[in-house]
Design a protein around this motif. Structure first.
Motif, PDB file in Angstrom:
ATOM      1  N   TYR A 141       0.821  -1.212   0.000  1.00 27.51           N
ATOM      2  CA  TYR A 141       0.000   0.000   0.000  1.00 27.51           C
ATOM      3  C   TYR A 141       0.857   1.266   0.000  1.00 27.51           C
ATOM      4  N   HIS A 142       1.927   1.244   0.823  1.00 22.64           N
ATOM      5  CA  HIS A 142       2.720   2.472   0.959  1.00 22.64           C
ATOM      6  C   HIS A 142       3.915   2.543   0.018  1.00 22.64           C
ATOM      7  N   VAL A 181       3.424   7.321   3.868  1.00 22.17           N
ATOM      8  CA  VAL A 181       3.248   7.083   5.306  1.00 22.17           C
ATOM      9  C   VAL A 181       3.246   8.457   5.986  1.00 22.17           C
ATOM     10  N   THR A 182       2.267   8.700   6.827  1.00 28.98           N
ATOM     11  CA  THR A 182       2.229   9.968   7.572  1.00 28.98           C
ATOM     12  C   THR A 182       2.153   9.639   9.058  1.00 28.98           C
ATOM     13  N   MET A 183       2.315  10.665   9.875  1.00 31.62           N
ATOM     14  CA  MET A 183       2.224  10.442  11.333  1.00 31.62           C
ATOM     15  C   MET A 183       0.846   9.928  11.711  1.00 31.62           C
ATOM     16  N   ASP A 184      -0.196  10.428  11.028  1.00 29.54           N
ATOM     17  CA  ASP A 184      -1.557   9.955  11.334  1.00 29.54           C
ATOM     18  C   ASP A 184      -1.683   8.455  11.109  1.00 29.54           C
ATOM     19  N   TYR A 185      -1.120   8.002   9.987  1.00 27.57           N
ATOM     20  CA  TYR A 185      -1.159   6.556   9.707  1.00 27.57           C
ATOM     21  C   TYR A 185      -0.443   5.791  10.822  1.00 27.57           C
ATOM     22  N   LEU A 186       0.724   6.310  11.213  1.00 25.81           N
ATOM     23  CA  LEU A 186       1.519   5.586  12.221  1.00 25.81           C
ATOM     24  C   LEU A 186       0.746   5.451  13.532  1.00 25.81           C
ATOM     25  N   PHE A 205       8.895   0.938  13.169  1.00 20.75           N
ATOM     26  CA  PHE A 205      10.180   1.569  12.851  1.00 20.75           C
ATOM     27  C   PHE A 205      10.414   1.520  11.335  1.00 20.75           C
ATOM     28  N   ASN A 206      10.172   0.355  10.731  1.00 19.42           N
ATOM     29  CA  ASN A 206      10.400   0.222   9.287  1.00 19.42           C
ATOM     30  C   ASN A 206       9.519   1.174   8.488  1.00 19.42           C
ATOM     31  N   LEU A 207       8.282   1.350   8.945  1.00 19.97           N
ATOM     32  CA  LEU A 207       7.401   2.300   8.247  1.00 19.97           C
ATOM     33  C   LEU A 207       7.929   3.726   8.414  1.00 19.97           C
ATOM     34  N   SER A 208       8.362   4.052   9.664  1.00 20.28           N
ATOM     35  CA  SER A 208       8.795   5.422   9.933  1.00 20.28           C
ATOM     36  C   SER A 208      10.063   5.763   9.180  1.00 20.28           C
ATOM     37  N   ILE A 209      11.013   4.857   9.187  1.00 19.66           N
ATOM     38  CA  ILE A 209      12.305   5.188   8.574  1.00 19.66           C
ATOM     39  C   ILE A 209      12.201   5.287   7.055  1.00 19.66           C
ATOM     40  N   ASN A 210      11.145   4.685   6.505  1.00 22.22           N
ATOM     41  CA  ASN A 210      10.973   4.734   5.043  1.00 22.22           C
ATOM     42  C   ASN A 210       9.929   5.765   4.607  1.00 22.22           C
ATOM     43  N   ILE A 211       9.585   6.672   5.509  1.00 27.31           N
ATOM     44  CA  ILE A 211       8.560   7.678   5.155  1.00 27.31           C
ATOM     45  C   ILE A 211       8.894   8.377   3.841  1.00 27.31           C
ATOM     46  N   ASP A 212      10.150   8.752   3.689  1.00 28.05           N
ATOM     47  CA  ASP A 212      10.524   9.484   2.470  1.00 28.05           C
ATOM     48  C   ASP A 212      10.483   8.583   1.244  1.00 28.05           C
ATOM     49  N   ASN A 213      10.727   7.303   1.449  1.00 30.74           N
ATOM     50  CA  ASN A 213      10.741   6.385   0.300  1.00 30.74           C
ATOM     51  C   ASN A 213       9.350   6.157  -0.286  1.00 30.74           C
ATOM     52  N   SER A 214       8.311   6.416   0.534  1.00 28.60           N
ATOM     53  CA  SER A 214       6.982   6.202  -0.025  1.00 28.60           C
ATOM     54  C   SER A 214       6.630   7.306  -1.016  1.00 28.60           C
ATOM     55  N   SER A 216       9.108   8.382  -3.142  1.00 26.04           N
ATOM     56  CA  SER A 216      10.053   8.240  -4.250  1.00 26.04           C
ATOM     57  C   SER A 216      10.020   6.795  -4.742  1.00 26.04           C
ATOM     58  N   ASN A 217      10.909   6.507  -5.677  1.00 21.98           N
ATOM     59  CA  ASN A 217      10.931   5.146  -6.207  1.00 21.98           C
ATOM     60  C   ASN A 217      11.996   4.278  -5.554  1.00 21.98           C
ATOM     61  N   ILE A 218      12.592   4.766  -4.479  1.00 23.25           N
ATOM     62  CA  ILE A 218      13.641   3.985  -3.814  1.00 23.25           C
ATOM     63  C   ILE A 218      12.991   2.816  -3.073  1.00 23.25           C
ATOM     64  N   THR A 219      13.579   1.639  -3.233  1.00 23.51           N
ATOM     65  CA  THR A 219      13.017   0.476  -2.554  1.00 23.51           C
ATOM     66  C   THR A 219      13.228   0.616  -1.048  1.00 23.51           C
ATOM     67  N   PRO A 220      12.193   0.465  -0.295  1.00 24.04           N
ATOM     68  CA  PRO A 220      12.358   0.647   1.151  1.00 24.04           C
ATOM     69  C   PRO A 220      13.214  -0.448   1.758  1.00 24.04           C
ATOM     70  N   ARG A 221      13.950  -0.083   2.773  1.00 26.50           N
ATOM     71  CA  ARG A 221      14.811  -1.079   3.431  1.00 26.50           C
ATOM     72  C   ARG A 221      14.096  -1.596   4.672  1.00 26.50           C
ATOM     73  N   GLU A 222      14.116  -2.922   4.818  1.00 24.99           N
ATOM     74  CA  GLU A 222      13.493  -3.522   6.000  1.00 24.99           C
ATOM     75  C   GLU A 222      14.596  -3.854   7.000  1.00 24.99           C
ATOM     76  N   TYR A 223      14.538  -3.246   8.166  1.00 23.15           N
ATOM     77  CA  TYR A 223      15.559  -3.470   9.193  1.00 23.15           C
ATOM     78  C   TYR A 223      15.203  -4.695  10.025  1.00 23.15           C
ATOM     79  N   ARG A 224      16.246  -5.464  10.366  1.00 23.67           N
ATOM     80  CA  ARG A 224      16.027  -6.592  11.280  1.00 23.67           C
ATOM     81  C   ARG A 224      15.976  -6.043  12.701  1.00 23.67           C
ATOM     82  N   LEU A 225      15.433  -6.864  13.605  1.00 25.71           N
ATOM     83  CA  LEU A 225      15.305  -6.415  14.995  1.00 25.71           C
ATOM     84  C   LEU A 225      16.640  -5.990  15.587  1.00 25.71           C
ATOM     85  N   ASP A 226      17.667  -6.827  15.318  1.00 25.48           N
ATOM     86  CA  ASP A 226      18.959  -6.532  15.952  1.00 25.48           C
ATOM     87  C   ASP A 226      19.659  -5.318  15.339  1.00 25.48           C
ATOM     88  N   GLU A 227      19.143  -4.818  14.225  1.00 31.36           N
ATOM     89  CA  GLU A 227      19.770  -3.644  13.599  1.00 31.36           C
ATOM     90  C   GLU A 227      19.189  -2.338  14.138  1.00 31.36           C
TER      91      GLU A 227
END
Ligand SMILES: Nc1ncnc2c1ncn2[C@@H]1O[C@H](COP(=O)(O)OP(=O)(O)OP(=O)(O)O)[C@@H](O)[C@H]1O
Length: 679
Positions: A387-388, A397-402, A484-493, A495-506
């Motif tokens: 979706y995003h 992704v916006t703060m309201d969505y989060l 966290f993954n949604l928040s850190i990729n806010i700008d990517n939604s 643009s056309n940059i593929t969002p990065r999914e962070y692992r828990l330990d990262e």
């Protein structure tokens, strides 16, 4: 034969060719014309087509006789195979005076063209056959095959979807070859060899199929595009410049009915629900247990049958659509009690933010021993990731969505933990589905697998104390990771940059602090969720205390939306009733038999119905110009349906007679007339 004048007959197509396709007397000197060479003939009034009897009596040619067999109106057309379009025009003296019959057809072979050519139509017969008005029958001149092919017929192919057809070399649907499919085989003679693709579920670029070489052609879209609803055919909303021209009492059509975007969205959802997959039953079984009409939802994988697959299905039990999740190659020795235990435990959970788990069973219908899980189906739902970040148009992704996601997912955690269960790593952006506005989400799946394939199911589902607690604590961390993954990729939604999914330990507190796009309060919650400190025992009570004010915001938006939808619904409330009423009116009005029925004449008892029909639908202004007033129609029909005592005056078109009648009397009259014809 010897009476026929050869000079006269040589230009007249032979009737035997017309009727039988050949003339056995051709070689014996039949004087009529035989050598048409397949080209269509244009014949006008000067060359009347006669039947044999007339042909033998030339004097009768002046008295042409109607013959149903050769009449254009009665002769089924055979569309020519490859010749160019030619027009055959049929005109007769009779039709010239009282009407005309034009048949425009593609070129046919000589036998079919000549038989439709120039039927001599007698004036009296014309009247007998009610042919006094213009009749135009046209067959598309581009059709070149005798079999009508709806998939290739340009007249039906919308330009927006024609690209699906255009590329005939496009890779066909990528099902794998099934070597180990337990008796299942793919037949190259699948009933559908048209290029089609699943409308909503297949990504546009499919990987080439390993079985392409076998010329397997699976339907790539079903229903075929020409039968898909054309949303653009609906009237768009009026521009505001035109709306401002309306008088205060006037409304435009779009103000009276459901808004276009909601109608379109609901129609698309209905279309997805009703979509069927024209499977031959060889790759995908047509019936699995109590479920039928399997439509694959996620078949962008080459190893289709050896992976977890999702199907939209219909239940034979209640007729509703569901999702069937198939887990392939399950252990033959799996204890059925284990399966039923999983069902008992998980089916108990009722939470609006968790897709309801309905059923579980084992089946061999897919060629192996598969476990099938049944869930509620939410048409056109997309994962948060799609979706995003993937689907077009992307919704940033916006703060309201989060905030709204946080509130809803906390609700899921609360419901599941309260049953002494845990969610597991399915709490991620691929398994949370957005099912509607405003930001309504549902978790599609929990960790059933762990429990199904866990030897000690009882211990797993009822483990109290530390084991389950640890799992539940982990759920908070998974929630933190998702947000966290949604928040850190806010700008990517955007643009056309593929969002990065962070692992828990990262994910570190530092990374959270570095995010500039989210507010501090949300950062604190993320840190709380991500933390894996032994001392901090997270629970929903604690968690919600960080954002209780945001819960009011979610409640507010959800209630506002519900009220808006209620008001939209109330606009459509009368539609069914009015449709039934219009049906009733149309069933009784204008029937042929009523034309000779004295009851429908000016002095008859049914005459008010005729006048009322005109009063409702055929209003004219003082100059006799038709008026289209939808509110007048709706008002009259509503009053009629309610059968109120209000009286109205119905005037005959010549304005010499009028009837004063109440809606109640009209309603009774219409009811009794309708009953009399349905008995
Ligand atoms: N209950 C449902 N109703 C409607 N659509 C659904 C439902 N469940 C899943 N889908 C659709 O199917 C897509 C794939 O779902 P999901 O990721 O669960 O399947 P999967 O690819 O088989 O998963 P996995 O192989 O990781 O178990 C979702 O993004 C969603 O669009």
């Amino acid at each position: 034969m010897d009476k026929i004048n050869p000079d006269w007959a040589k230009d007249i197509p032979c009737r035997n060719i017309t009727i039988y396709g050949y003339c056995k007397k051709e070689k014996e000197g039949c004087p009529f014309k035989h050598n048409d060479n397949g080209s269509a003939t244009i014949i006008n009034d000067s060359s009347p087509l006669l039947d044999i009897a007339e042909a033998t009596t030339p004097t009768m040619a002046s008295v042409p006789k109607f013959n149903a067999k050769v009449s254009a109106s009665f002769t089924p057309m055979t569309v020519g195979s490859d010749s160019l379009a030619t027009t055959v025009t049929t005109t007769s003296a009779a039709t010239n005076t009282s009407g005309s019959t034009n048949v425009a057809a593609t070129s046919a072979n000589s036998s079919t063209v000549t038989q439709v050519a120039n039927p001599a139509v007698n004036g009296s017969l014309l009247n007998d056959n009610n042919n006094s008005s213009n009749i135009n029958i046209s067959v598309p001149t581009t059709a070149s095959s005798s079999n009508y092919d709806p998939f290739n017929a340009p007249i039906f192919t919308p330009s927006s979807t024609s690209s699906i057809h255009a590329n005939t070399n496009a890779p066909s649907f990528p099902f794998p070859t099934i070597a180990n499919s337990g008796g299942m085989s793919i037949s190259t003679s699948d009933d559908n060899n048209n290029n089609m693709s699943m409308a909503n579920n297949v990504p546009s670029s499919l990987p080439p199929s390993s079985i392409e070489g076998n010329n397997l052609k699976y339907p790539r879209i079903y229903p075929p595009p020409h039968s898909l609803l054309q949303y653009h055919l609906y009237a768009p909303e009026q521009p505001s410049s035109l709306k401002s021209l309306l008088k205060p009492n006037e409304r435009s059509a779009d103000q009276l009915f459901i808004p276009n975007n909601i109608r379109e969205d609901l129609t698309k959802k209905n279309l997805s629900i009703l979509q069927v997959f024209p499977s031959s039953g060889k790759v995908i079984p047509s019936i699995v247990q109590d479920y039928f009409n399997l439509v694959p939802l996620n078949f962008n994988s080459n190893d289709f049958l050896n992976k977890t697959t999702l199907f939209k299905v219909f239940s034979n039990y209640d007729g509703k659509p569901y999702v069937l999740k198939r887990l392939p190659n399950s252990d033959k020795s799996m204890n059925p009690n284990k399966i039923s235990k999983v069902y008992q435990v998980w089916s108990k959970i009722n939470c609006t933010n968790l897709i309801k788990f309905r059923d579980i069973f084992q089946t061999t219908k897919f060629g192996d021993l598969s476990i099938c899980l049944i869930f509620d189906y939410y048409p056109n739902s997309l994962s948060l990731f799609d979706y995003h970040f993937v689907n077009f148009p992307k919704f940033p992704v916006t703060m309201d969505y989060l905030w709204i996601y946080l509130v809803q997912l906390t609700n899921v955690i609360n419901s599941i933990h309260s049953q002494n269960l845990n969610i597991g790593n399915t709490l991620n952006w691929n398994k949370v589905l957005l099912t509607g506005d405003p930001g309504r989400i549902k978790l599609s799946h929990c960790n059933f697998m762990d429990q199904l394939f866990n030897d000690d199911i009882d211990a797993a589902v009822s483990s109290s104390g530390s084991a389950m607690e640890r799992q539940q604590q982990l759920d908070y961390r998974y929630l933190g990771q998702l947000l966290f993954n949604l928040s850190i990729n806010i700008d990517n939604s955007n643009s056309n940059i593929t969002p990065r999914e962070y692992r828990l330990d990262e994910i570190t507190p530092q990374l959270i602090d570095d995010m500039r796009q989210i507010d501090d309060k949300f950062k604190d919650i993320l840190k709380y969720l991500i933390s894996d400190s032994e001392d901090l025992k997270k629970n929903t009570h604690d968690l919600t205390s960080h954002f209780y004010d945001k819960m009011f915001m979610v409640l507010e938006s959800s209630q506002t939306y519900t009220e808006y939808m209620e008001s939209v619904l109330s606009k459509e409330l009368e539609n069914g009733r009015l449709f039934r009423l219009i049906n009733k009116l149309n069933c009784i009005f204008g029937r042929i038999e009523s034309r000779i029925d004295i009851n429908w004449s000016e002095s008859g008892s049914k005459f008010p119905i005729v006048l009322f029909y005109d009063y409702v639908f055929h209003q004219v202004d003082s100059n006799g110009k038709p008026i289209m007033d939808l509110t007048h129609v709706l008002r009259c029909l509503n009053k009629l349906d309610a059968g109120i005592q209000e009286k109205l005056m119905l005037v005959t078109p010549d304005e010499l007679n009028c009837i004063i009648i109440s809606y109640k009397e009209l309603k009774d009259l219409i009811e009794s007339t309708f009953r009399s014809i349905t008995q």
